[in-house]
Design a protein around this motif. Structure first.
Motif, PDB file in Angstrom:
ATOM      1  N   PHE A  17     -38.275  39.317  -0.722  1.00 50.14           N
ATOM      2  CA  PHE A  17     -37.797  38.535  -1.849  1.00 50.14           C
ATOM      3  C   PHE A  17     -36.342  38.872  -2.133  1.00 50.14           C
ATOM      4  O   PHE A  17     -36.017  40.045  -2.337  1.00 50.14           O
ATOM      5  N   PRO A  18     -35.480  37.883  -2.153  1.00 45.14           N
ATOM      6  CA  PRO A  18     -34.098  38.175  -2.550  1.00 45.14           C
ATOM      7  C   PRO A  18     -34.063  38.504  -4.038  1.00 45.14           C
ATOM      8  O   PRO A  18     -34.752  37.863  -4.840  1.00 45.14           O
ATOM      9  N   ILE A  19     -33.314  39.505  -4.422  1.00 42.04           N
ATOM     10  CA  ILE A  19     -33.218  39.879  -5.836  1.00 42.04           C
ATOM     11  C   ILE A  19     -31.858  39.550  -6.423  1.00 42.04           C
ATOM     12  O   ILE A  19     -31.698  39.474  -7.630  1.00 42.04           O
ATOM     13  N   ALA A  20     -30.887  39.363  -5.540  1.00 45.54           N
ATOM     14  CA  ALA A  20     -29.529  39.048  -5.995  1.00 45.54           C
ATOM     15  C   ALA A  20     -28.838  38.228  -4.922  1.00 45.54           C
ATOM     16  O   ALA A  20     -29.267  38.184  -3.765  1.00 45.54           O
ATOM     17  N   ARG A  21     -27.770  37.579  -5.337  1.00 49.03           N
ATOM     18  CA  ARG A  21     -26.954  36.809  -4.400  1.00 49.03           C
ATOM     19  C   ARG A  21     -25.496  37.047  -4.748  1.00 49.03           C
ATOM     20  O   ARG A  21     -25.132  37.126  -5.920  1.00 49.03           O
TER      21      ARG A  21
END
Length: 71
Positions: A17-21
């Motif tokens: 899961f990406p948590i930041a971009r």
């Protein structure tokens, strides 16, 4: 990126899961930090201004202690 082992099958694939971009704006030469909500949409993280140093924003995600990133 947060990764978790499968909860019901030890041979299954891990979830990611990406948590930041981080988004780069070429006209300003700055990176901007975004956080992900529960609906998988990203929003600008207003607690930290854009920066020319990408490491500064990576440090915010890793060290801020803000539960918006790590729950």
């Amino acid at each position: 990126m947060e990764t978790r082992p499968p909860w019901d099958d030890p041979t299954g694939e891990w979830t990611r899961f990406p948590i930041a971009r981080l988004r780069y704006t070429a006209t300003t030469g700055e990176w901007t930090l975004y956080w992900r909500d529960r609906h998988l949409r990203f929003h600008r993280y207003d607690q930290t201004p854009p920066s020319r140093q990408v490491q500064a924003l990576l440090d915010v995600v890793a060290d801020s202690g803000d539960p918006i990133f790590w729950g």
